[in-house]
Design an enzyme around this catalytic site. Structure first.
Site, short mmCIF file in Angstrom:
data_model
loop_
_atom_site.label_atom_id
_atom_site.label_comp_id
_atom_site.label_asym_id
_atom_site.label_seq_id
_atom_site.Cartn_x
_atom_site.Cartn_y
_atom_site.Cartn_z
CD GLU A 1 0.57 -5.70 2.04
OE1 GLU A 1 -0.48 -6.29 2.37
OE2 GLU A 1 0.64 -4.42 1.72
CG HIS B 1 -1.65 -7.27 -1.73
ND1 HIS B 1 -3.00 -7.60 -2.25
CD2 HIS B 1 -1.75 -6.01 -0.97
CE1 HIS B 1 -3.52 -6.71 -1.99
NE2 HIS B 1 -2.97 -5.66 -1.24
CG ASP C 1 3.47 -16.08 -6.74
OD1 ASP C 1 3.26 -14.68 -6.25
OD2 ASP C 1 4.17 -16.34 -7.74
CG ASP D 1 -0.22 -0.19 2.35
OD1 ASP D 1 0.90 -0.52 2.39
OD2 ASP D 1 -0.92 0.64 3.63
O1 9MR Z 1 -4.07 -3.76 0.03
C1 9MR Z 1 -4.16 -3.97 1.62
C2 9MR Z 1 -2.79 -4.42 2.14
O2 9MR Z 1 -1.76 -3.28 1.96
C3 9MR Z 1 -2.95 -4.54 3.62
O3 9MR Z 1 -1.93 -5.30 4.31
C4 9MR Z 1 -4.51 -5.33 3.72
C5 9MR Z 1 -4.69 -5.81 5.21
O4 9MR Z 1 -4.95 -4.58 5.99
O5 9MR Z 1 -5.52 -4.85 3.18
C6 9MR Z 1 -5.28 -4.79 1.82
O6 9MR Z 1 -6.40 -3.99 1.17
C7 9MR Z 1 -7.62 -4.78 1.14
C8 9MR Z 1 -8.80 -4.25 2.09
O7 9MR Z 1 -8.24 -4.62 3.48
C9 9MR Z 1 -9.95 -5.12 1.71
N1 9MR Z 1 -10.55 -4.42 0.40
C10 9MR Z 1 -9.24 -5.10 -0.42
C11 9MR Z 1 -8.22 -4.39 -0.23
C12 9MR Z 1 -7.14 -4.84 -1.35
O8 9MR Z 1 -6.91 -6.14 -1.55
O1 9MR Z 2 2.88 -6.85 9.10
C1 9MR Z 2 1.42 -6.59 9.60
C2 9MR Z 2 0.92 -7.78 10.40
O2 9MR Z 2 2.04 -8.12 11.44
C3 9MR Z 2 -0.50 -7.45 10.65
O3 9MR Z 2 -0.94 -8.86 11.33
C4 9MR Z 2 -1.34 -7.24 9.69
C5 9MR Z 2 -2.75 -7.03 10.03
O4 9MR Z 2 -2.89 -5.93 11.05
O5 9MR Z 2 -0.74 -5.83 9.15
C6 9MR Z 2 0.28 -5.88 8.45
O6 9MR Z 2 0.70 -4.99 8.06
C7 9MR Z 2 0.16 -4.34 7.09
C8 9MR Z 2 -0.49 -2.88 7.36
O7 9MR Z 2 -1.36 -2.98 8.18
C9 9MR Z 2 -0.75 -2.28 6.08
N1 9MR Z 2 0.19 -2.21 5.15
C10 9MR Z 2 0.69 -3.58 4.90
C11 9MR Z 2 1.30 -4.45 5.98
C12 9MR Z 2 1.56 -5.61 5.41
O8 9MR Z 2 0.63 -6.49 5.13
#
Ligand code: 9MR
Ligand code: 9MR
Length: 871
Positions: A533, A495, A524, A181
């Site tokens: 991600e 991701h 993947d 993100d």
């Molecule tokens: O793309 C988002 C990712 O960076 C985060 O780790 C993840 C969890 O917070 O959320 C992803 O975004 C998703 C969102 O939570 C729910 N709608 C779909 C989004 C894209 O896959």
């Molecule tokens: O790395 C984070 C992981 O430890 C947590 O369980 C998860 C849900 O809160 O979020 C991960 O961090 C995400 C962050 O919230 C949004 N940017 C993407 C991060 C990696 O997935």
């Protein structure tokens, strides 16, 4: 027989036998190893999925001569991953060279290198990953002849509304995007910079001599510190002010944005309210950074330390934990209580300044944390270890002997636990647990192992750290590298919004993916943010684990930027004073109404509208054929293709497919274009059309992503035209609960880059079939309807109208609001860069006949070859 790659027809099998027979290139994925390289003196252990083979040799990749012969271990039953196998150890082979493992009865491994600089490339890549994440700057990444580029994004950061100053902006460009993100979070910056600075403290003598790919190369600072400075430059303005030490928890949009390039991601970013964990992490990072920068720029080092002092003083006056109020935001939380963060802050303040009160603060806090003061494995929520290591290593006097001794005991105890876990794992993994981001945790625990090694020197600690690098580079339950751009079959669909929105088939290189959140669920596919991600804290941990293996290299990558792409977020004014009267524009129309000009005569050339209730294509346009399903041969289930009881636009039927449980690459549903009953597949000439259109929806709770693949003579082995087949041209399709029409011009389809990539263009004159594929681990229940060729001029997406510029901002940063000015419409016309699925990491269950198993092995070899040659 066009079912992708794993359930082969006999004629295809014969072809594969002929092509794949020489063992010289068919690497067997049952041999799992660090497929990149080893320094001569380090441990070298691989794992083999066999319970019968006994001998192995290491052979020269140049002339196949045996360099080392050894015996496999007894069986190792690894209950965590439900796999059994044997280990092989060739640590005593130290002669530099390029080798492969040969295990009679199993096969050969991919090639790997033994040599001093064997892991340099992996280190350079993980640093390149950080560079590629730079916000507020154009980025040009060139790696092995391929260039990734995006224009500067997020130049308008960010609004202070949630800090009580509505409409006021403050510049906070710079920094790295957090992950896939585009937001930036102080708490996660903490564990990231914490690990990077520890690597610097341990290895600056080497790292300062290793040039990195970045614009500042060879400048005032060592390149490594230039990269770190990019993050620090963002952090400074996260502090409320020089008179108010509170630190904003994050700089973020209100919600996650779509998969668009940085420069097209226009929603406003806001400073989130402060939290004490973020405030303490800010102190720790800046105090520690101040030490690193002192030799190069004393004034900058003072700036960092002064900022740290202001926030530390605020924390001392305000000892209660305060969680940031993030109720306005849907983006990442990184919520964590502050005892560990405050302990780390105190340790760094003491080490930088010698302040006795800070020393006392640390010792009191770490003692108060009891057993939690030292963790064997840790992440952003648990950073006390960073302070403990700083404290134990400090040459300063005044430490309380009892605290020192208790911490030493705890560090060694933690490390011993990791060694025991390593020994029980077939793959040498230092913990049995898997959770979100645990790939990063493995690398990060090298800090604990290194610290234990300093307290009680023991070669096993270094071995276990090295084994984590091996795990991440391919010695794991998947037999695949977890780092984009390097090793065997690395992730292709992380991701990552940049990779998912550009025109490159391969993702930006140098990123460690999070890995399975269970022992078997790494997938993947782009949609799997929980397992696939990328994130700065994981890359920093990888950098840390690799930093000790780096040797200075003479060959400097020379940085060259490509021309910047303009941002589509509207003009940015910089350099003035901050405007105060601006309000966010509200008139932007979302880009939901993308329209296309295809089919100007109003009659889409329908392949099948399913209304006749059967699964044969409509007999028009010379087309013949049926709907079919296929899968990767693992033990999932697919129901369908079904003629559903309802269709799009209130019609009677669609085609429905329900599937779950496939574990390697998933499965798909296809429709033939020219196949007459049992007769052979024929190609269909679709060159009179400009693309495809169809309707799709998912019945699952969440949106589902599919790859629409064009099975054509260009990429289908049976055509005998392609040499490295199955790299079908594809486009990514998102299905949501509502029916959507998707229109894709031929130009939207791209190869993912393995095999011998063809010209960039798909050739629609020789299509066998269309296939909608899903990925491993994906549970699907979706419907397709009104599948047709598009005609007329090439479709053009029309974005929503632009937003309205705020008025009243003075000079400085007038807030120009959203409105993506003609970017992607909902129809996927402009969303063509992303490729998904389709790789041919073929594997069929071993339950079939012996012959079947053999064929699978050949197929595997071929698939690996394709992936490797495609890199
Ligand atoms: O793309 C988002 C990712 O960076 C985060 O780790 C993840 C969890 O917070 O959320 C992803 O975004 C998703 C969102 O939570 C729910 N709608 C779909 C989004 C894209 O896959
Ligand atoms: O790395 C984070 C992981 O430890 C947590 O369980 C998860 C849900 O809160 O979020 C991960 O961090 C995400 C962050 O919230 C949004 N940017 C993407 C991060 C990696 O997935």
């Amino acid at each position: 027989m066009l079912r992708n790659c794993c359930r082969f027809s006999s004629s295809l099998v014969v072809a594969l036998l002929v092509v794949a027979a020489p063992s010289a290139f068919a690497a067997n994925s049952d041999i799992r190893l660090n497929s990149v390289g080893y320094q001569p003196a380090r441990m070298k252990v691989a794992s083999v999925l066999t319970t019968s083979a006994t001998a192995f040799s290491v052979r020269s990749a140049i002339d196949d001569s045996v360099a080392f012969a050894g015996t496999l271990s007894g069986n190792v039953v690894d209950a965590v991953v439900a796999q059994s196998g044997r280990r092989l150890d060739f640590s005593t082979l130290t002669t530099p060279g390029t080798y492969y493992l040969d295990v009679p009865g199993v096969g050969r491994s991919p090639n790997f290198v033994i040599g001093d600089g064997a892991l340099n490339e992996a280190y350079l890549l993980s640093m390149l990953g950080l560079y590629g994440w730079r916000a507020g700057s154009q980025v040009t990444v060139t790696w092995k002849g391929t260039t990734w580029h995006h224009g500067a994004g997020h130049l308008r950061d960010g609004l202070l509304d949630y800090l009580g100053q509505v409409g006021v902006t403050r510049e906070a460009t710079h920094g790295w995007y957090d992950a896939g993100d585009y937001n930036k979070y102080v708490v996660n910056a903490g564990v990231t910079l914490g690990m990077l600075l520890k690597a610097w403290e341990e290895h600056s003598a080497t790292l300062s001599g290793v040039p990195l790919w970045l614009p500042e190369q060879g400048g005032k600072f060592p390149d490594y510190l230039d990269e770190i400075k990019w993050e620090l430059d963002w952090l400074l303005p996260m502090q409320y002010s020089a008179a108010d030490g509170r630190v904003s928890h994050k700089l973020s949009g209100l919600d996650f944005s779509g998969f668009v390039p940085p420069a097209a991601d226009c929603p406003a970013h806001y400073y989130a309210p402060y939290g004490t964990a973020a405030t303490a992490d800010f102190v720790a990072m800046l105090a520690e950074a101040s030490r690193a920068f002192t030799p190069y720029d004393a004034a900058l080092a003072t700036t960092y330390l002064d900022a740290a002092k202001v926030s530390y003083a605020w924390l001392v006056k305000n000892p209660a934990n305060h969680d940031a109020d993030l109720s306005a935001f849907k983006t990442g939380g990184y919520g964590t209580t502050d005892p560990d963060d405050r302990a780390w802050a105190a340790a760094e303040m003491w080490e930088t300044t010698g302040d006795a009160a800070a020393l006392k603060d640390f010792e009191t806090r770490i003692t108060g944390m009891g057993a939690k003061g030292v963790a064997a494995t840790f992440d952003w929520g648990d950073v006390a270890d960073l302070g403990v290591v700083t404290y134990l290593r400090s040459p300063r006097s005044g430490k309380a002997p009892a605290v020192v001794s208790a911490l030493k005991t705890a560090v060694v105890g933690a490390a011993n636990g990791l060694v025991a876990n390593h020994d029980a794992s077939l793959y040498g993994r230092l913990m049995p647990n898997h959770w979100w981001g645990s790939n990063g945790v493995l690398a990060r625990s090298c800090l604990v192992l290194n610290a234990a090694n300093e307290v009680t020197p023991n070669a096993r600690y270094a071995e276990v750290c090295a084994a984590q690098v091996d795990y991440l580079l391919g010695r794991n339950q998947y037999g695949r590298s977890q780092v984009t751009g390097i090793g065997v079959a690395p992730p292709m669909f992380p991701h990552d919004r940049r990779s998912g929105s550009d025109a490159q088939g391969a993702p930006y290189p140098g990123y460690l993916v999070g890995g399975g959140s269970s022992a078997t669920n790494w997938s993947d596919i782009q949609a799997s943010y929980e397992t696939n991600e990328i994130a700065i804290n994981w890359n920093a941990a990888l950098t840390y684990a690799l930093a000790g293996a780096v040797t200075p290299s003479a060959a400097a990558p020379s940085f060259e930027a490509v021309t910047d792409a303009p941002s589509s977020c509207g003009a940015v004014t910089t350099g003035g004073t901050t405007g105060t009267g601006g309000t966010t524009g509200t008139g932007g129309t979302p880009n939901t109404g993308g329209t296309f000009s295809g089919n100007t005569d109003g009659t889409p050339d329908v392949i099948d509208d399913l209304e006749d209730g059967d699964l044969a294509v409509l007999p028009q346009g010379g087309r013949k054929g049926r709907w079919y399903v296929f899968d990767d041969g693992t033990t999932g289930t697919t129901t369908g293709p079904l003629s559903s009881a309802d269709g799009a636009n209130k019609s009677k039927h669609s085609v429905e497919v329900i599937s779950r449980g496939f574990t390697v690459w998933g499965g798909g549903v296809g429709v033939q274009l020219n196949k007459d009953g049992a007769a052979a597949w024929q190609t269909y000439d679709a060159s009179q059309y400009t693309g495809l259109r169809f309707r799709i929806r998912t019945k699952t709770a969440t949106p589902s992503t599919f790859s629409l693949m064009l099975v054509s003579a260009q990429t289908q082995p049976e055509s005998k035209l392609c040499t490295s087949c199955f790299d079908h041209f594809l486009a990514t399709v998102q299905a949501t609960a509502d029916w959507q029409e998707v229109i894709l011009p031929w130009s939207a389809f791209r190869q993912q880059g393995f095999g011998s990539p063809l010209s960039a263009r798909v050739e629609p004159s020789a299509l066998y079939a269309l296939q909608w594929q899903w990925g491993a681990g994906q549970t699907v229940d979706f419907e397709l309807d009104d599948v047709a060729f598009a005609r007329g001029p090439s479709p053009v997406a029309q974005g929503g109208a632009g937003g309205v510029s705020a008025t009243g901002g003075k000079s400085g940063h007038p807030i120009t609001t959203a409105g993506n000015g003609g970017a992607a419409g909902a129809a996927s016309g402009a969303d063509s860069g992303q490729v998904l699925g389709g790789g041919c990491n073929c594997r069929t269950s071993r339950s079939g006949s012996e012959l079947g198993g053999l064929l699978v092995a050949f197929a595997l070899g071929l698939s690996l070859l394709r992936r490797r040659t495609g890199r």
